[in-house]
Write an enzyme that holds these catalytic residues in place. Structure first.
Site, short mmCIF file in Angstrom:
data_model
loop_
_atom_site.label_atom_id
_atom_site.label_comp_id
_atom_site.label_asym_id
_atom_site.label_seq_id
_atom_site.Cartn_x
_atom_site.Cartn_y
_atom_site.Cartn_z
CE LYS A 127 -3.69 -2.53 2.27
NZ LYS A 127 -4.32 -2.94 3.53
CD GLN B 225 -3.01 -4.61 6.70
OE1 GLN B 225 -2.92 -3.63 5.95
NE2 GLN B 225 -3.73 -5.68 6.38
CG ASP C 279 -9.33 0.17 5.46
OD1 ASP C 279 -9.02 -0.05 4.28
OD2 ASP C 279 -8.65 -0.21 6.43
#
Ligand SMILES: NC(=O)c1ccc[n+]([C@@H]2O[C@H](COP(=O)([O-])OP(=O)(O)OC[C@H]3O[C@@H](n4cnc5c(N)ncnc54)[C@H](OP(=O)(O)O)[C@@H]3O)[C@@H](O)[C@H]2O)c1
Length: 297
Positions: free
Chosen positions: A52, A96, A119
């Site tokens: 990412k 994460q 997200d």
């Protein structure tokens, strides 16, 4: 002829266009910033975060990475989030998952500033998506939606079966497909581990989206002729190669491609789109937070 949906090519095109949006932000004196937070020693999590961060750099997003010892108290993560929530150079925050057992995932998702929740897992953003007014669509289902769009798949009036009901893929995927508007208006059936006869559901579907994590759970015999098949699954299976394994999806690709009109491969289908749409969300967050009008691809 079956179309093999090329997620790498579609993702590259969108990333190329996103660079244009980053330039517009740059002209307004804004550099989009994405903060990733890793509280895990799991090599897979660490690889995902690096991928990412690398993808961010490639299109001019400033990557900020914070690592927290997995055995540190939960408060250390929350005070990091306090700083990132308040930092004007950070437009997107991503923790994460999974976090260690002593940290409450739900509390973490609630703690992130919803305007920076790229997200799309904060309850406010989940609610907005369900209400048909999304701020951030979660990256994987958003990526699937774009694959369907770019492939010219008609979703309006189509029967779609989503296999999997997780908060990160299955539920938001089904929600996106039932919304009014482009790449929506489908009639959606959600299947899961308690579904009585999965094949009976998939055989009626014009679009099948598999997000289970079980190799070969869908094969050609379970599909209607001409169905569009999107394989979200990523599974490691033993292989006679240097690594000793290979990645496969949830769909038995060879039998499914004989029946499908279009199908995503694994790897090279949904995976590249997930990262692309995370970048997309970060650029959107920067534009929204800084009040800069940008055309998003
Ligand atoms: N390509 C990408 O970018 C990307 C991104 C995210 C995830 N993934 C992959 O997508 C897959 C799913 O991820 P996830 O996070 O959604 O997984 P998850 O949280 O484990 O959810 C899996 C879902 O599959 C359902 N399921 C399990 N066995 C089933 C069966 N026999 N028949 C029908 N449904 C069944 C489960 O049902 P219950 O709810 O009843 O348990 C659950 O809803 C994984 O392989 C993951 O690695 C890929």
């Amino acid at each position: 002829m079956t179309t093999i949906i090329d997620g790498n090519a579609i993702g590259d095109d969108i990333r190329g266009e996103l660079e244009g949006s980053v330039e517009v932000l740059d002209e307004a004196g804004v550099t989009p910033g994405l903060a990733t937070v890793l509280m895990s020693e799991d090599p897979a999590s660490s690889t995902y975060v690096s991928m990412k961060q690398r993808a961010c750099e490639e299109i001019g997003i400033n990557g900020i990475h914070v690592e927290i010892e997995p055995d540190a108290p939960a408060d250390e993560l929350f005070s990091t989030l306090d700083e990132l929530n308040a930092d004007p150079e950070v437009h997107g925050i991503l923790v994460q998952m999974p976090v260690p057992d002593h940290v409450d995932t739900w509390e973490v998702l609630n703690y992130i500033n919803p305007a920076k929740d790229v997200d799309g897992f904060h309850p406010e953003n989940v609610g907005r998506l369900v209400a048909g007014r999304p701020r951030f669509k979660p990256a994987t289902p958003h990526g699937v939606q774009r694959l369907l769009q770019e492939t010219g798949v008609e979703t309006e009036g189509a029967d779609a079966v989503v296999i999997g009901r997780s908060d990160i893929v299955g539920k938001p995927m089904a929600n996106l497909l039932i919304q009014k508007g482009p790449v929506g208006n489908a009639t959606v059936t959600i299947c899961h581990s308690r579904t009585a006869d999965l094949a009976a559901k998939t055989r009626q579907a014009d679009i099948v989206i598999a997000a289970v994590g079980y190799p070969g759970i869908v094969d050609g015999s379970m599909l209607k002729e001409g169905a569009v098949v999107i394989d979200v699954g990523v599974n490691r299976v033993d292989a006679d190669n240097e690594r000793g394994y290979k990645l496969v999806g949830d769909v038995d690709f060879e039998s499914a491609r004989e029946v499908a009109s279009a199908i995503t491969p694994v790897p090279g289908g949904v995976g590249p789109m997930t990262i692309t749409m995370l970048l997309w969300n970060t650029v959107k967050a920067a534009g929204d937070l800084e009040g800069v009008d940008i055309d998003l691809p």
